[in-house]
Design an enzyme around this catalytic site. Structure first.
Site, PDB file in Angstrom:
ATOM      1  N   HIS A   1      62.136  38.541  42.589  1.00  0.00           N
ATOM      2  CA  HIS A   1      61.248  38.978  41.496  1.00  0.00           C
ATOM      3  C   HIS A   1      60.593  37.772  40.817  1.00  0.00           C
ATOM      4  CE1 HIS A   1      62.188  43.307  41.384  1.00  0.00           C
ATOM      5  NE2 HIS A   1      63.402  42.955  41.763  1.00  0.00           N
TER       6      HIS A   1
ATOM      7  N   ASP B   1      68.825  41.022  41.117  1.00  0.00           N
ATOM      8  CA  ASP B   1      68.709  42.248  41.911  1.00  0.00           C
ATOM      9  C   ASP B   1      67.623  42.116  42.977  1.00  0.00           C
ATOM     10  OD1 ASP B   1      66.754  42.163  39.855  1.00  0.00           O
ATOM     11  OD2 ASP B   1      66.336  44.289  40.190  1.00  0.00           O
ATOM     12  N   GLU B   2      67.706  42.941  43.987  1.00  0.00           N
ATOM     13  CA  GLU B   2      66.675  43.099  45.013  1.00  0.00           C
ATOM     14  C   GLU B   2      66.180  41.763  45.555  1.00  0.00           C
ATOM     15  OE1 GLU B   2      64.794  47.363  43.655  1.00  0.00           O
ATOM     16  OE2 GLU B   2      64.069  45.573  42.611  1.00  0.00           O
ATOM     17  N   ALA B   3      67.119  40.854  45.789  1.00  0.00           N
ATOM     18  CA  ALA B   3      66.767  39.541  46.340  1.00  0.00           C
ATOM     19  C   ALA B   3      66.757  39.625  47.869  1.00  0.00           C
ATOM     20  CB  ALA B   3      67.744  38.480  45.849  1.00  0.00           C
ATOM     21  N   HIS B   4      65.941  40.539  48.396  1.00  0.00           N
ATOM     22  CA  HIS B   4      65.947  40.813  49.830  1.00  0.00           C
ATOM     23  C   HIS B   4      65.398  39.653  50.646  1.00  0.00           C
ATOM     24  CE1 HIS B   4      66.954  44.687  48.354  1.00  0.00           C
ATOM     25  NE2 HIS B   4      65.726  45.093  48.089  1.00  0.00           N
TER      26      HIS B   4
END
Length: 538
Positions: free
Chosen positions: A278, A341-344
């Site tokens: 993000h 979060d959401e550290a893809h």
């Protein structure tokens, strides 16, 4: 609709009197029962004569020390600022010492009373001669004032003189919160929200005893806080938002002002800089934060999981250190949220390595780490807070990971997305919001128990620090839109965080919620009229 920013409520209008009234107040009307407020009080003992405010009513500030008296007087001035416009009464604020009629009026007593009231509890006693609110700490006194507001007729919230009999039912409320953390999160990154918009939200939160404001200050679409050592973060990274538009950011002076305003309403501000994902706004601002040394373009879409700080580069940790240092210096609260979060786009090994170093930086500058629950996939620092945003259908492995961290001392704030994400649509016809976590009507956001929500995974209530309702702003840009999505669901979240578990009952809650409709209308809150709630006609 016309709005009055909450900071105006502190103005002391000592010259106001009942002259502005357009005639005598109506005759007696039934006072609101003491238990008909939100959040539901812990203990209520009704009985005795009611108290009616008159042009002679005074607000008396009393404390166990001079400092307590000064703070009680400050809260008294805040209360007077709330009540003067609608009542038309002068409501002078003073001390009871040397006053022969000191027991008459609204008395605020600070620093005394039952030790069981703790830091946020209060006792409210109402009778023929007045209302007395007692608390050991300022936050408790402030919360008691919010209860008094709700016990008065809803037109008390209006900004012009009303012909109303201002009566408070007789009896005693003794009230303390169930959870220490009762929060709301505001995403100012996807759409930038002005200082006045945030202050208005703070005032609305305070009425329902919310005590934490989590500000999501950075994301792919915008960086919203000035950082002297990396100035392009704000001036360039903050120059856009979802769908384009001018974006914006807070100067340090504006951020300090927001924090001070929240503090005056007894809300602790928790700033969030989301990392290592993000981060497109930061990556676009400084090419050296990218592994290939090439800055990507600014981003105005809504997809997630594509950006990452370059974990192997040492300049990344110079960046983290500078940002955390400057933000910690601006923030008197205990916590600093680092997202996670959401550290893809970050490998698991890099994620763990980054979190180890980033958490150490937060500790270096005297703050406690908070992060989304994915940080439990790394090694949470001692005392860290993990914010759980999974939902009812979240897999057992993920819940087990969170439970394992909780058993080692990580405290949890619960924000289940299909319960309390305020940007979720109420139903398929809702014009704003998203639906990836499903539809969340008012009953669904209320009808669950934070103390037992993760019990099946082995998380005891003692590991739950509290509850928080996030409001993400991919589809939200105005205060009216914020209010429509937040209210009335936010009231249920406030009650789940404050009131005893035994009091949680949808069928009785929806009646108390319905009674808040006229109050929200008087405040100018553009709330969602859920068909599940029997709102008063008119």
């Amino acid at each position: 609709m016309p709005r009055v920013v909450g900071s105006l409520l502190l103005v002391v209008a000592a010259g106001v009197s009942s002259i502005g009234a357009t005639g005598p107040a109506p005759g007696p009307a039934p006072a609101r029962p003491l238990d008909q407020v939100v959040p539901a009080p812990e203990r209520v003992r009704p009985g005795g004569s009611p108290y009616t405010l008159t042009p002679a009513t005074r607000i008396l500030a009393d404390g166990a020390s001079r400092a307590d008296t000064r703070e009680a007087a400050r809260i008294g001035s805040y209360l007077a600022g709330l009540l003067r416009p609608s009542t038309g009464y002068a409501l002078p604020v003073g001390e009871p010492k040397g006053d022969r009629n000191a027991r008459d009026g609204i008395r605020l007593r600070l620093g005394t009373g039952d030790r069981n009231l703790g830091t946020e509890g209060y006792r409210l006693e109402s009778g023929r001669h007045g209302v007395t609110i007692t608390a050991r700490e300022p936050a408790g006194l402030f919360h008691g004032v919010q209860t008094l507001r709700q016990l008065l007729p809803a037109p008390v919230e209006k900004r012009s003189t009303q012909r109303v009999r201002w009566t408070v039912a007789g009896g005693t409320i003794t009230d303390t919160p169930r959870f220490a953390y009762r929060g709301a999160m505001l995403d100012v990154s996807r759409h930038f929200l002005t200082v006045d918009q945030v202050k208005l939200y703070i005032d609305q939160l305070a009425l329902y005893k919310i005590n934490t404001l989590h500000l999501h200050l950075s994301d792919d679409q915008g960086w919203r806080i000035a950082v002297d050592s990396w100035p392009r973060l704000a001036t360039y990274g903050g120059s856009t938002q979802v769908g384009g538009g001018p974006g914006g950011y807070y100067t340090k002076a504006q951020y300090r002002d927001l924090v001070a305003y929240a503090t005056s309403r007894h809300l602790e501000v928790i700033p969030e800089i989301d990392m290592p994902g993000h981060t497109n706004a930061a990556l676009a601002s400084y090419a050296e934060l990218n592994c290939d040394g090439v800055a990507p373009p600014l981003y105005t879409g809504t997809a997630v999981g594509f950006s990452s700080l370059c974990v192997p580069k040492e300049v990344t940790y110079d960046f983290v250190d500078d940002v955390v240092r400057e933000l910690a210096a601006l923030t008197p609260g205990r916590y600093l949220h680092i997202g996670g979060d959401e550290a893809h786009a970050t490998s698991h090994a890099d994620y763990v390595a980054f979190m180890d170093r980033a958490q150490a930086v937060v500790a270096k500058y005297g703050k406690t780490v908070a992060g989304w629950h994915q940080i439990t996939g790394a090694t949470p620092a001692a005392g860290a807070v993990a914010q759980y945003w999974g939902y009812d259908a979240t897999g057992s492995a993920e819940r087990a990971q969170v439970a394992a961290a909780a058993k080692k001392g990580t405290r949890l704030v619960l924000s289940p997305a299909d319960r309390v994400y305020l940007d979720m649509k109420y139903d398929r016809s809702t014009p704003l919001g998203q639906s990836w976590a499903g539809y969340t009507e008012v009953d669904r956001s209320y009808d669950w128990d934070p103390g037992t929500y993760l019990a099946g995974a082995g998380v005891p209530e003692s590991a739950v620090l509290g509850i928080e309702a996030p409001l993400w702003t991919e589809t939200i840009a105005t205060s009216d839109q914020m209010e429509y999505m937040a209210f009335p669901r936010l009231l249920g979240v406030a009650e789940l965080g404050w009131s005893p578990a035994a009091s949680h009952d949808w069928d009785t809650y929806k009646l108390r919620l319905a009674a808040q409709g006229p109050r929200m209308t008087a405040l100018g809150i553009d709330y969602y009229r859920s068909p599940l709630v029997p709102w008063p006609a008119g």
